[in-house]
Design an enzyme around this catalytic site. Structure first.
Site, PDB file in Angstrom:
ATOM      1  N   ASP A  91       0.871  -1.179   0.000  1.00  0.00           N
ATOM      2  CA  ASP A  91       0.000   0.000   0.000  1.00  0.00           C
ATOM      3  C   ASP A  91       0.906   1.227   0.000  1.00  0.00           C
ATOM      4  OD1 ASP A  91      -2.148   1.690   0.044  1.00  0.00           O
ATOM      5  OD2 ASP A  91      -2.958   1.012   1.960  1.00  0.00           O
ATOM      6  N   SER A  92       0.376   2.308  -0.554  1.00  0.00           N
ATOM      7  CA  SER A  92       1.185   3.491  -0.866  1.00  0.00           C
ATOM      8  C   SER A  92       1.557   4.355   0.319  1.00  0.00           C
ATOM      9  CB  SER A  92       0.382   4.352  -1.824  1.00  0.00           C
ATOM     10  OG  SER A  92      -0.904   4.601  -1.258  1.00  0.00           O
ATOM     11  N   GLY A  93       0.844   4.188   1.416  1.00  0.00           N
ATOM     12  CA  GLY A  93       1.039   5.095   2.544  1.00  0.00           C
ATOM     13  C   GLY A  93      -0.103   6.091   2.641  1.00  0.00           C
ATOM     14  N   GLY A  94      -0.967   6.124   1.621  1.00  0.00           N
ATOM     15  CA  GLY A  94      -2.075   7.070   1.600  1.00  0.00           C
ATOM     16  C   GLY A  94      -3.019   6.894   2.779  1.00  0.00           C
ATOM     17  N   PHE A  95      -3.288   5.651   3.098  1.00  0.00           N
ATOM     18  CA  PHE A  95      -4.253   5.375   4.152  1.00  0.00           C
ATOM     19  C   PHE A  95      -3.777   5.850   5.517  1.00  0.00           C
ATOM     20  CE2 PHE A  95      -6.327   2.206   7.069  1.00  0.00           C
ATOM     21  CZ  PHE A  95      -7.543   2.853   7.067  1.00  0.00           C
ATOM     22  N   GLN A 188     -11.543   7.171  -5.206  1.00  0.00           N
ATOM     23  CA  GLN A 188     -11.998   7.888  -4.011  1.00  0.00           C
ATOM     24  C   GLN A 188     -13.283   8.645  -4.361  1.00  0.00           C
ATOM     25  OE1 GLN A 188     -10.911   7.473  -1.016  1.00  0.00           O
ATOM     26  NE2 GLN A 188      -8.999   6.383  -1.398  1.00  0.00           N
ATOM     27  N   GLY A 215     -11.279   4.351   0.498  1.00  0.00           N
ATOM     28  CA  GLY A 215     -12.065   5.277   1.302  1.00  0.00           C
ATOM     29  C   GLY A 215     -13.263   4.680   2.013  1.00  0.00           C
ATOM     30  N   ASP A 265      -8.327  -6.890   1.716  1.00  0.00           N
ATOM     31  CA  ASP A 265      -7.276  -6.981   2.736  1.00  0.00           C
ATOM     32  C   ASP A 265      -7.827  -6.391   4.018  1.00  0.00           C
ATOM     33  OD1 ASP A 265      -6.854  -3.982   1.839  1.00  0.00           O
ATOM     34  OD2 ASP A 265      -5.763  -4.243   3.715  1.00  0.00           O
ATOM     35  N   CYS A 303     -13.374 -27.079  10.556  1.00  0.00           N
ATOM     36  CA  CYS A 303     -12.136 -26.499  10.017  1.00  0.00           C
ATOM     37  C   CYS A 303     -11.045 -27.555  10.025  1.00  0.00           C
ATOM     38  CB  CYS A 303     -11.724 -25.296  10.862  1.00  0.00           C
ATOM     39  SG  CYS A 303     -10.156 -24.547  10.359  1.00  0.00           S
ATOM     40  N   CYS A 305      -7.811 -26.915   9.731  1.00  0.00           N
ATOM     41  CA  CYS A 305      -6.494 -26.301   9.956  1.00  0.00           C
ATOM     42  C   CYS A 305      -5.752 -27.021  11.082  1.00  0.00           C
ATOM     43  CB  CYS A 305      -6.617 -24.801  10.226  1.00  0.00           C
ATOM     44  SG  CYS A 305      -6.808 -24.317  11.954  1.00  0.00           S
ATOM     45  N   CYS A 308      -7.139 -26.497  14.627  1.00  0.00           N
ATOM     46  CA  CYS A 308      -8.380 -27.220  14.924  1.00  0.00           C
ATOM     47  C   CYS A 308      -8.143 -28.732  14.999  1.00  0.00           C
ATOM     48  CB  CYS A 308      -9.457 -26.864  13.905  1.00  0.00           C
ATOM     49  SG  CYS A 308     -10.006 -25.151  14.118  1.00  0.00           S
ATOM     50  N   HIS A 333      -5.562 -20.008  12.821  1.00  0.00           N
ATOM     51  CA  HIS A 333      -6.920 -20.472  12.519  1.00  0.00           C
ATOM     52  C   HIS A 333      -7.711 -19.401  11.755  1.00  0.00           C
ATOM     53  CE1 HIS A 333     -11.033 -21.795  12.721  1.00  0.00           C
ATOM     54  NE2 HIS A 333     -11.312 -20.577  13.177  1.00  0.00           N
TER      55      HIS A 333
END
Ligand code: PRF
Ligand code: ZN
Length: 370
Positions: A91-95, A188, A215, A265, A303, A305, A308, A333
């Protein structure tokens, strides 16, 4: 373009696709765990492979602070540095403008942060963000956007949208590795359909390899959130991946996939694990509750995994919030749960039983029908 996006199946607006990136061929819809500092807290990269993670996220801003993108580049890029052979997205750093707003000052030139390490100001321009992301070497890099909370109103929303469009050209011009890294633009425009439409059109004109819807997931009501996603996916090209940033909850992923989104994400599965909560088909299982102390069942009997298969709720109750191993096992998990959800979405769309899958998912989460 350094990607291929092949739609393998559809159900109405939902798509199941194969996304071929320089380091890995992925299946969508897909969930990407967030590893801000070049690690998913508590899990090794072998474990992430075992549970089926295809892409993991890094953050430009955090990686630049420590250990620095120059060093990462000198050591052969982030894939090699963190021993991750599959795909990466930065991610660009914008957030961070939203999440660390008290530390940031935004102008047309870029964003100035106060470094939390030494207090020195750090100017992140679109050019600098792309330069750093070129050094880090992820398969997908994100444009620097001007992010504002969806809960604010007024001219600031419009300013941020137009600035995001001006910055995309500076990002495109600064991008030195389009043959091996894919630059995604970010839509945006807050909750305003006119602004969203202008932004979608502006970005589509630039013919980027993929598009994100930004956004959102910032406190707006679900109705507004889903309406913006529906509007953006309808305006974005069919043959390019669509990524809803910062989303998150299993229900939102199911709904957004039905609306034609492909990638997600969120820190939620790993963060909630550290607070002692497991994701299960019925919703949430709070391992801290006293009732868990003597419960010999696994977190989720459906599950498969490692956690579990090997540990009881009683054992995990004993560990959570007391020992790092509790967070690690719960993160393992929870990410397994998100990977299974991604796979189930993909195969149910492919096999023409997406509506049945969604119905089953909703029935488990809302047994009373509410
Ligand atoms: N922009 C960027 N990263 C993000 C978002 C965004 O809008 C969101 C949405 N809240 C999460 N992460 N650059
Ligand atoms: Zn499990």
């Amino acid at each position: 373009m350094a990607l291929r996006f092949e739609i393998l199946g559809r159900f109405n607006r939902a798509r199941a696709a194969r996304l071929t990136l320089p380091h890995f061929t992925c299946q969508t819809p897909l969930f990407m765990p967030v590893g801000t500092q070049g690690t998913i807290k508590g899990l090794t990269t072998d474990q992430l492979e075992d549970i089926g993670c295809q892409i993991i996220l890094g953050n430009t801003y955090h990686l630049e602070l420590r250990p620095g993108s120059r060093l990462i580049d000198e050591l052969g890029g982030l894939h090699k540095f963190m021993n991750w052979k599959r795909a990466l997205l930065t991610d660009s750093g914008g957030f961070q403008m939203v999440s660390l707003l008290h530390l940031a000052d935004i102008t047309e030139e870029g964003v100035t942060f106060q470094s939390p390490v030494d207090g020195k100001p750090m100017l992140l321009t679109p050019e600098e963000s792309i330069h750093i992301q070129n050094n880090i070497g992820a398969d997908i890099i994100m444009a620097l956007d001007d992010v504002v909370k969806t809960t604010i109103t007024g001219p600031r929303i419009e300013e941020a949208m137009y600035r995001t469009l001006r910055w995309i050209d500076r990002c495109i011009a600064a991008h030195k590795k389009p043959d091996v890294q894919n630059l995604f633009g970010i839509v945006q425009g807050g909750l305003d359909p006119v602004l969203r439409d202008i932004c979608v059109r502006g970005l589509v004109e630039r013919n980027l390899p993929g598009y994100a819807i930004g956004g959102l997931a910032g406190g707006e009501d679900k109705d507004s959130f889903w309406r913006v996603v529906a509007q953006c996916t309808a305006g974005l090209p069919e043959n390019k991946p669509r990524y809803v940033m910062g989303v998150g909850y299993p229900l939102d992923i199911v709904v957004c996939s039905a609306l034609g989104a492909d990638m997600y994400d969120c820190v939620y599965p790993t963060r909630t694990a550290r607070f002692g909560t497991a994701l299960v088909p019925e919703g949430l299982l709070k391992l801290k509750q006293n009732a868990m102390a003597t419960d010999e069942r696994p977190i989720d009997p459906t599950c498969s995994c490692m956690v579990c298969k090997k540990y009881t709720r009683a054992y995990l109750h004993c560990l959570v919030t007391k020992d790092a191993m509790g967070s690690q096992l719960l993160s393992y998990h929870n990410l397994s749960f998100m990977m299974r959800l991604s796979r189930d979405l993909h195969t149910s769309i492919l096999e023409g039983r997406f509506p049945e899958f969604v119905r089953g998912f909703l029935r488990a989460q809302f047994p009373k029908g509410d």
